[in-house]
Enzyme design. Structure first.
Site, PDB file in Angstrom:
ATOM      1  N   CYS A   2       1.011  -1.388   0.069  1.00 53.90           N
ATOM      2  CA  CYS A   2      -0.041   0.077   0.016  1.00 53.90           C
ATOM      3  C   CYS A   2       0.832   1.368  -0.088  1.00 53.90           C
ATOM      4  O   CYS A   2       1.806   1.188   0.776  1.00 53.90           O
ATOM      5  CB  CYS A   2      -1.013   0.132   1.095  1.00 53.90           C
ATOM      6  SG  CYS A   2      -2.151  -1.136   1.367  1.00 53.90           S
ATOM      7  N   ARG A  27       3.460   0.197  -5.062  1.00 52.33           N
ATOM      8  CA  ARG A  27       3.222  -0.878  -3.895  1.00 52.33           C
ATOM      9  C   ARG A  27       1.955  -1.617  -3.473  1.00 52.33           C
ATOM     10  O   ARG A  27       1.847  -2.026  -2.651  1.00 52.33           O
ATOM     11  CB  ARG A  27       3.233   0.536  -2.795  1.00 52.33           C
ATOM     12  CG  ARG A  27       4.720   1.206  -2.786  1.00 52.33           C
ATOM     13  CD  ARG A  27       4.708   2.494  -1.928  1.00 52.33           C
ATOM     14  NE  ARG A  27       4.592   1.756  -0.498  1.00 52.33           N
ATOM     15  CZ  ARG A  27       5.735   1.423   0.271  1.00 52.33           C
ATOM     16  NH1 ARG A  27       6.771   1.607  -0.115  1.00 52.33           N
ATOM     17  NH2 ARG A  27       5.616   1.016   1.260  1.00 52.33           N
ATOM     18  N   TRP A  75      -3.049  -2.512  -1.401  1.00 55.67           N
ATOM     19  CA  TRP A  75      -2.931  -4.040  -1.690  1.00 55.67           C
ATOM     20  C   TRP A  75      -3.767  -4.700  -0.584  1.00 55.67           C
ATOM     21  O   TRP A  75      -3.117  -4.706   0.377  1.00 55.67           O
ATOM     22  CB  TRP A  75      -1.344  -4.477  -1.700  1.00 55.67           C
ATOM     23  CG  TRP A  75      -0.928  -5.591  -2.246  1.00 55.67           C
ATOM     24  CD1 TRP A  75      -0.998  -6.163  -3.172  1.00 55.67           C
ATOM     25  CD2 TRP A  75      -0.551  -6.874  -1.194  1.00 55.67           C
ATOM     26  NE1 TRP A  75      -0.503  -7.518  -3.210  1.00 55.67           N
ATOM     27  CE2 TRP A  75      -0.451  -7.891  -2.140  1.00 55.67           C
ATOM     28  CE3 TRP A  75      -0.773  -7.087  -0.008  1.00 55.67           C
ATOM     29  CZ2 TRP A  75      -0.413  -9.241  -1.729  1.00 55.67           C
ATOM     30  CZ3 TRP A  75      -0.537  -8.283   0.438  1.00 55.67           C
ATOM     31  CH2 TRP A  75      -0.308  -9.363  -0.200  1.00 55.67           C
ATOM     32  N   ASN A  99      -1.244   2.018   6.154  1.00 51.92           N
ATOM     33  CA  ASN A  99      -0.387   0.996   5.399  1.00 51.92           C
ATOM     34  C   ASN A  99       0.162   0.297   6.521  1.00 51.92           C
ATOM     35  O   ASN A  99       0.661   0.710   7.441  1.00 51.92           O
ATOM     36  CB  ASN A  99       0.894   1.674   4.746  1.00 51.92           C
ATOM     37  CG  ASN A  99       1.776   0.505   4.411  1.00 51.92           C
ATOM     38  OD1 ASN A  99       1.343  -0.561   4.013  1.00 51.92           O
ATOM     39  ND2 ASN A  99       2.963   0.960   4.382  1.00 51.92           N
ATOM     40  N   GLY A 100      -0.205  -1.167   6.498  1.00 53.76           N
ATOM     41  CA  GLY A 100       0.265  -1.869   7.560  1.00 53.76           C
ATOM     42  C   GLY A 100      -0.776  -2.801   7.905  1.00 53.76           C
ATOM     43  O   GLY A 100      -1.775  -3.138   7.106  1.00 53.76           O
ATOM     44  N   GLU A 478      16.322 -17.600 -10.143  1.00 48.26           N
ATOM     45  CA  GLU A 478      15.655 -16.193 -10.273  1.00 48.26           C
ATOM     46  C   GLU A 478      15.190 -16.050 -11.651  1.00 48.26           C
ATOM     47  O   GLU A 478      13.936 -15.430 -11.605  1.00 48.26           O
ATOM     48  CB  GLU A 478      16.960 -15.242 -10.107  1.00 48.26           C
ATOM     49  CG  GLU A 478      16.761 -13.672 -10.339  1.00 48.26           C
ATOM     50  CD  GLU A 478      15.619 -13.179  -9.846  1.00 48.26           C
ATOM     51  OE1 GLU A 478      15.369 -13.748  -8.672  1.00 48.26           O
ATOM     52  OE2 GLU A 478      15.224 -11.986 -10.020  1.00 48.26           O
ATOM     53  N   LYS A 482      11.329 -14.765 -11.977  1.00 49.91           N
ATOM     54  CA  LYS A 482      11.050 -13.508 -12.892  1.00 49.91           C
ATOM     55  C   LYS A 482      10.034 -13.757 -14.106  1.00 49.91           C
ATOM     56  O   LYS A 482       8.786 -13.213 -14.142  1.00 49.91           O
ATOM     57  CB  LYS A 482      12.341 -13.049 -13.481  1.00 49.91           C
ATOM     58  CG  LYS A 482      12.203 -11.566 -13.923  1.00 49.91           C
ATOM     59  CD  LYS A 482      13.029 -10.798 -12.703  1.00 49.91           C
ATOM     60  CE  LYS A 482      12.264 -10.821 -11.463  1.00 49.91           C
ATOM     61  NZ  LYS A 482      13.129 -10.363 -10.233  1.00 49.91           N
ATOM     62  N   GLU A 485       6.400 -14.470 -12.411  1.00 51.26           N
ATOM     63  CA  GLU A 485       5.733 -13.275 -11.700  1.00 51.26           C
ATOM     64  C   GLU A 485       5.197 -12.268 -12.822  1.00 51.26           C
ATOM     65  O   GLU A 485       4.325 -11.846 -12.450  1.00 51.26           O
ATOM     66  CB  GLU A 485       7.030 -12.455 -11.195  1.00 51.26           C
ATOM     67  CG  GLU A 485       6.730 -11.244 -10.474  1.00 51.26           C
ATOM     68  CD  GLU A 485       8.174 -10.624  -9.672  1.00 51.26           C
ATOM     69  OE1 GLU A 485       9.229 -10.906 -10.091  1.00 51.26           O
ATOM     70  OE2 GLU A 485       7.661  -9.953  -8.675  1.00 51.26           O
ATOM     71  N   HIS A 501      15.454 -37.119 -11.465  1.00 53.78           N
ATOM     72  CA  HIS A 501      14.878 -37.640 -10.402  1.00 53.78           C
ATOM     73  C   HIS A 501      13.412 -37.301  -9.871  1.00 53.78           C
ATOM     74  O   HIS A 501      12.780 -37.384  -8.995  1.00 53.78           O
ATOM     75  CB  HIS A 501      15.766 -37.225  -8.985  1.00 53.78           C
ATOM     76  CG  HIS A 501      17.087 -37.787  -9.289  1.00 53.78           C
ATOM     77  ND1 HIS A 501      17.641 -39.102  -8.806  1.00 53.78           N
ATOM     78  CD2 HIS A 501      18.164 -37.286  -9.478  1.00 53.78           C
ATOM     79  CE1 HIS A 501      18.811 -39.184  -8.968  1.00 53.78           C
ATOM     80  NE2 HIS A 501      19.185 -37.973  -9.284  1.00 53.78           N
ATOM     81  N   LYS A 600       5.562  -3.862  -4.728  1.00 45.81           N
ATOM     82  CA  LYS A 600       6.566  -3.840  -4.624  1.00 45.81           C
ATOM     83  C   LYS A 600       7.480  -4.261  -3.216  1.00 45.81           C
ATOM     84  O   LYS A 600       8.344  -5.038  -3.068  1.00 45.81           O
ATOM     85  CB  LYS A 600       6.947  -2.511  -5.269  1.00 45.81           C
ATOM     86  CG  LYS A 600       8.457  -2.260  -5.226  1.00 45.81           C
ATOM     87  CD  LYS A 600       9.270  -2.886  -6.395  1.00 45.81           C
ATOM     88  CE  LYS A 600      10.805  -2.732  -6.379  1.00 45.81           C
ATOM     89  NZ  LYS A 600      11.347  -3.984  -7.394  1.00 45.81           N
TER      90      LYS A 600
HETATM   91  O1  M6R Z   1      12.536  -5.230  -0.956  1.00 47.64           O
HETATM   92  P1  M6R Z   1      13.256  -6.344  -0.928  1.00 47.64           P
HETATM   93  O2  M6R Z   1      14.504  -6.763  -1.794  1.00 47.64           O
HETATM   94  O3  M6R Z   1      13.362  -6.806   0.400  1.00 47.64           O
HETATM   95  O4  M6R Z   1      12.149  -7.325  -1.693  1.00 47.64           O
HETATM   96  C1  M6R Z   1      12.300  -8.910  -1.608  1.00 47.64           C
HETATM   97  C2  M6R Z   1      11.497  -9.537  -2.521  1.00 47.64           C
HETATM   98  O5  M6R Z   1       9.992  -9.027  -2.330  1.00 47.64           O
HETATM   99  C3  M6R Z   1      11.634  -9.070  -4.018  1.00 47.64           C
HETATM  100  O6  M6R Z   1      12.937  -9.139  -4.198  1.00 47.64           O
HETATM  101  C4  M6R Z   1      10.710  -9.813  -4.978  1.00 47.64           C
HETATM  102  O7  M6R Z   1      10.831 -11.122  -4.947  1.00 47.64           O
HETATM  103  C5  M6R Z   1      10.747  -9.358  -6.251  1.00 47.64           C
HETATM  104  N1  M6R Z   1       9.733  -8.379  -6.765  1.00 47.64           N
HETATM  105  C6  M6R Z   1      10.878 -10.275  -7.429  1.00 47.64           C
HETATM  106  O8  M6R Z   1      11.025  -9.616  -8.410  1.00 47.64           O
END
Ligand code: M6R
Length: 605
Positions: A2, A27, A75, A99-100, A478, A482, A485, A501, A600
């Protein structure tokens, strides 16, 4: 998660709030709302489900020139995506954005008999109801009384109807920064919404009440003492947080990587050697450490895995990588001889922050690798190694990831020197090669046409597999994250030797397998694993160093990275993998920068 904003000044607040919400939208983006306090007509509240653009359209009908207001982009955590659940929430004479998460909102609802007055399913509205219930004309006293009752995390912006031109704010854990400028004040979840008004700002201290007005910002602790917050200055401007001609932030941020690496590495090279004194990281802490634990989430955790691979291979120092949300609940085996490295772009990820606190409790020193200056994780760490990626807006992390790896490489080189496992000559050569990776990334970015074609090929696949060994396996993890996501294609990453396996049962005609084979000592092994999937019908895309040309029995497509030691090749390989995900999402016509269900900064556990 948020984004919240508050503005009070001399200009009409509506458009300022909406533009600020657009900056904060990454966010959270399932609904948005604003409330402005018009001294003549009272609160004007507008909320909409969907992205901020929907709110902007709806609000364009309102003609208010009120100069004080608050806004929110959501969010969802408590309650579905509906207009009633969108913020701001209003109860009686109080309007708030939050937010929280208020963990005890149900108990408070029962204890204070609020049930019948609530119009939404949110935890936030309970806070609004409590503020309204206790308010007797003194905002400070009321806020203090209410926050004493709250358990959980919160950043709150509050307007009381009888306090024209004023916004009150308080936070615990959830981030907020604030700035005053000629004729007004602004507060927001992060700098992207503040920087248009001022480059000087402060991080809102926890459990302090802020009173924002046209004249400035008064900060008081809960005992009522006035506090002067430390003023920080941001070293980037708003253009860094805009698209700059690129169709998406993600593509812009992929392109910015060579510069981001340069900004992160070059200040840490002195006389050709790794140098961390300016960062306040003294050699003593490095000399005494026996082992390292790296704790992070998501992409940052994957960067940690690359760091582990380097430190263990080159320095022979044991490193474990832990998922922060697991680490914090497992009574980890660490003590004062362990250095805990937490990695976070935002510096606000709640699980990573709590892991940091646990590590400190256990006597471990904590070094954080963080991108956002002044963030909570940075402030609570014993040492901070800032990455200089600049603002990362796309939800999918790209440049933050590669600079995190670069920061870990610098750290490793210094550690190697201090521990005597790297000679000065070796450390110099290492730093020279690290300083050159930006150029390799640039070349890879410029040759991205093939990658676009490959993305077009895989865009309709229901599943995509990534395989690799060693450092390439960590890159696969990774890459797979990506792709999932932002393209919503199911994907898995496997250690190349592990596939047979079980998972190989999923390989059928034309299933894309992206094989990463950049490590010379296991190259032949990966190629045998590739043959295993190819002979079962897979469509194989092989990423390998220039010169390793393979025939059609091995792979359908090849993408080459420059011929360098795989330790440094990871940077160029990462670019290729990011571009595959980017172009696939784009080819599917998806919202690359704001993928569904995500946000984010993950500030809830
Ligand atoms: O702000 P941070 O690096 O702590 O965030 C960690 C993860 O939430 C972040 O890397 C997330 O996995 C990415 N959005 C993936 O692209």
């Amino acid at each position: 998660m948020c984004g919240i904003i508050g503005y009070t000044g001399q200009e009409p607040a509506k458009d300022i709030l909406i533009n600020g919400l657009k900056q904060l939208e990454y966010r959270g983006y399932d609904s948005a709302g604003i409330a402005v306090l018009d001294p003549k007509t009272g609160i004007v509240l507008k909320k909409k489900t969907g992205k901020v653009e929907e709110l902007a359209k709806a609000a364009s009908e309102d003609s208010t020139d009120a100069t004080c207001g608050i806004g929110h982009t959501r969010w969802a955590t408590h309650g579905g995506v509906t207009e009633a659940n969108a913020h701001p929430h209003r109860q009686g004479n109080v309007t708030i954005c939050h937010n929280g998460i208020i963990e005890n909102y149900k108990e408070l609802t029962t204890e204070y008999g609020l049930k019948n007055s609530l119009k939404s399913e949110t935890d936030t509205e309970v806070v609004a109801a409590l503020l309204d219930k206790f308010y007797e004309g003194n905002p400070f006293k009321t806020i203090k009384k209410v926050v004493d009752l709250l358990a959980g995390s919160f950043a709150l912006c509050i307007i009381f109807d009888d306090q024209p031109g004023k916004i009150f704010a308080i936070r615990n854990v959830s981030p907020m920064v604030a700035a005053s400028f000629e004729g007004g004040s602004i507060i927001a979840s992060d700098l992207t919404a503040v920087i248009n008004f001022s480059k000087k700002y402060f991080v809102v201290p926890e459990y302090h009440v802020l009173e924002l007005s046209q004249e400035g910002i008064k900060v008081q602790d809960l005992k009522g003492r006035t506090v002067e917050p430390e003023i920080l200055e941001v070293n980037w401007d708003i253009t860094s947080a805009q698209k700059g001609g690129y169709p998406h932030y993600m593509l812009k941020e992929i392109n910015e990587q060579p510069e981001a690496i340069e900004r992160t590495v070059s200040p840490r090279v002195s006389d050709g050697l790794p140098y961390l004194e300016e960062d306040g990281i003294d050699d003593e802490v490095l000399a005494n450490l026996k082992d390292i634990v790296i704790v992070a989430c998501g992409t940052a955790m994957h960067a940690g895995m690359v760091g582990k691979s380097l430190i263990e291979t080159k320095l022979r120092i044991p490193v474990t990588v832990e998922i922060a949300s697991e680490f914090r609940y497992k009574d980890p085996i660490i003590d004062s001889s362990t250095l805990t490295i937490v990695v976070s772009q935002s510096g606000e990820t709640i699980d990573t922050l709590e892991a940091l606190r646990l590590a400190k409790q256990k006597g471990s020193k904590v070094l954080s690798i963080v991108n956002v200056k002044g963030s909570t994780i940075a402030r609570e760490s014993d040492y901070v190694l800032y990455t200089h990626a600049g603002p990362e807006i796309a939800v999918a992390s790209t440049k933050a990831y590669t600079v995190q790896i670069a920061a870990m490489y610098i750290f490793a080189a210094r550690l190697g020197l201090v521990k005597g496992v790297m000679s000065e000559d070796e450390a110099r050569e290492f730093m020279a090669r690290l300083s050159g990776v930006g150029e390799l990334m640039q070349k890879t970015i410029e040759a991205s046409d093939d990658i676009r074609r490959i993305a077009n090929h895989i865009k309709n696949a229901p599943d995509v597999f990534y395989i690799g060994r060693g450092i390439d396996y960590t890159l696969s993890l990774e890459a797979s994250l990506k792709l999932k996501e932002i393209s919503y294609i199911h994907s898995e990453a496997y250690a190349a030797g592990e596939l047979k396996h079980g998972t190989i049962a999923l390989i059928a005609e034309q299933v894309p397998v992206i094989a990463i084979a950049t490590e010379e000592h296991v190259y032949a092994k990966v190629i045998s694993n590739v043959r295993e999937v190819k002979s079962r019908g897979a469509y194989v895309i092989l990423i390998c160093p220039e010169g390793k040309v393979e025939n059609k029995e091995v792979c359908d497509k090849q993408i080459f990275i420059p011929q360098v030691d795989s330790t440094f090749g990871v940077f160029a390989t990462a670019v290729i993998l990011q571009l595959i995900a980017y172009y696939t999402s784009d080819a599917k016509g998806l919202d690359v920068d704001k993928p569904r269900n995500l946000a984010k900064s993950v500030t809830v556990e």
